[in-house]
Scaffold this motif. Structure first.
Motif, PDB file in Angstrom:
ATOM      1  N   SER A 146      -1.600  -5.429  13.644  1.00 29.43           N
ATOM      2  CA  SER A 146      -1.209  -6.277  12.516  1.00 29.43           C
ATOM      3  C   SER A 146      -2.035  -5.929  11.278  1.00 29.43           C
ATOM      4  N   LYS A 148      -3.133  -2.938  10.550  1.00 27.99           N
ATOM      5  CA  LYS A 148      -2.546  -1.689  10.051  1.00 27.99           C
ATOM      6  C   LYS A 148      -1.289  -1.996   9.229  1.00 27.99           C
ATOM      7  N   PHE A 149      -0.452  -2.897   9.744  1.00 27.47           N
ATOM      8  CA  PHE A 149       0.756  -3.285   9.012  1.00 27.47           C
ATOM      9  C   PHE A 149       0.390  -3.902   7.661  1.00 27.47           C
ATOM     10  N   VAL A 151      -2.295  -3.496   5.796  1.00 26.04           N
ATOM     11  CA  VAL A 151      -2.785  -2.460   4.882  1.00 26.04           C
ATOM     12  C   VAL A 151      -1.619  -1.641   4.334  1.00 26.04           C
ATOM     13  N   GLU A 152      -0.702  -1.244   5.212  1.00 21.49           N
ATOM     14  CA  GLU A 152       0.456  -0.459   4.784  1.00 21.49           C
ATOM     15  C   GLU A 152       1.358  -1.260   3.837  1.00 21.49           C
ATOM     16  N   TYR A 153       1.523  -2.547   4.122  1.00 19.37           N
ATOM     17  CA  TYR A 153       2.342  -3.417   3.266  1.00 19.37           C
ATOM     18  C   TYR A 153       1.749  -3.489   1.861  1.00 19.37           C
ATOM     19  N   ASP A 155      -0.391  -1.349   0.504  1.00 26.28           N
ATOM     20  CA  ASP A 155      -0.320  -0.007  -0.092  1.00 26.28           C
ATOM     21  C   ASP A 155       1.063   0.247  -0.685  1.00 26.28           C
ATOM     22  N   LEU A 156       2.088  -0.162   0.038  1.00 25.99           N
ATOM     23  CA  LEU A 156       3.461   0.019  -0.431  1.00 25.99           C
ATOM     24  C   LEU A 156       3.701  -0.732  -1.745  1.00 25.99           C
ATOM     25  N   LYS A 157       3.101  -1.906  -1.850  1.00 27.62           N
ATOM     26  CA  LYS A 157       3.230  -2.718  -3.066  1.00 27.62           C
ATOM     27  C   LYS A 157       2.251  -2.271  -4.159  1.00 27.62           C
ATOM     28  N   LYS A 158       1.335  -1.353  -3.773  1.00 30.56           N
ATOM     29  CA  LYS A 158       0.327  -0.831  -4.706  1.00 30.56           C
ATOM     30  C   LYS A 158      -0.567  -1.939  -5.271  1.00 30.56           C
ATOM     31  N   THR A 160      -4.069  -4.681  -4.116  1.00 32.76           N
ATOM     32  CA  THR A 160      -5.097  -5.077  -3.162  1.00 32.76           C
ATOM     33  C   THR A 160      -4.701  -6.435  -2.573  1.00 32.76           C
ATOM     34  N   TYR A 161      -5.390  -6.842  -1.533  1.00 32.64           N
ATOM     35  CA  TYR A 161      -5.141  -8.172  -0.957  1.00 32.64           C
ATOM     36  C   TYR A 161      -5.321  -9.244  -2.029  1.00 32.64           C
TER      37      TYR A 161
END
Length: 187
Positions: A146, A148-149, A151-153, A155-158, A160-161
């Motif tokens: 979860s 990893k998901f 972080v990838e999510y 990254d896709l949105k460009k 940070t949290y």
């Protein structure tokens, strides 16, 4: 203390009131303001000395709490959108701004303060499907999957949290002033 059975009934929070709680470095509750005690439905005696996860709703992905604890234990603030569980099984959504507290002599973290207010409806609507996806991933692949998901999510949105959460809660204007005022009042 036995955990309540979640009900599908939301507690509607007063947007003009705030919830504050404090914990030690292990997440044990050391303080809860009057509104916190009122909303969660536990007495002050029932809360003080209990782990803060007494109010963790099972709809919350574990990875969100890992991210939060990693951040505050490293001395950084973090905001999050959290679904919590009251003693009677009802739930409520909050925007939480966590802040570590330091010993002035040693500069070591000695506790944490959480400032909360009602989460905006559109923020909840945006985050809930993401949390459901994270929970599904955790059920089959564990917290690492979860994470990893997530972080990838992001990254896709460009983003940070922090940028993602800030955009959902519209962290500016009155919302920003609210959290700054709470930190001055309870800090």
């Amino acid at each position: 203390m036995q955990r309540p059975v979640p009900l599908n009934e939301e507690i509607v929070l007063d947007p003009k009131r705030y919830i504050v709680s404090k914990t030690d470095t292990k997440g044990i509750i050391t303080y809860g303001n009057e509104y916190f005690i009122e909303i969660v439905g536990y007495s002050e005696d029932e809360l003080i000395g209990q782990p803060h996860n007494i109010i963790r709703h099972p709809d919350m992905p574990k990875i969100v709490f890992k991210v939060m604890w990693d951040r505050i234990n490293s001395g950084k603030n973090i905001k999050a959108i959290v679904k919590n569980l009251a003693k009677d099984g009802r739930y409520y959504w909050v925007v939480t701004d966590f802040e570590p507290k330091y010993d002035p002599l040693t500069n070591k973290i000695i506790g944490h303060t959480a400032y909360r207010k009602a989460a905006p409806k559109k923020a909840v609507e945006a985050i809930e499907p993401i949390y459901q996806k994270l929970l599904a991933i955790e059920a089959t692949g564990g917290m690492e999957a979860s994470g990893k998901f997530l972080v990838e999510y992001l990254d896709l949105k460009k983003v940070t949290y922090d940028e993602f959460v800030d955009s959902l809660i519209e962290y500016r204007g009155l919302t920003k002033l609210f959290f700054e005022a709470m930190k001055k009042l309870f800090g």
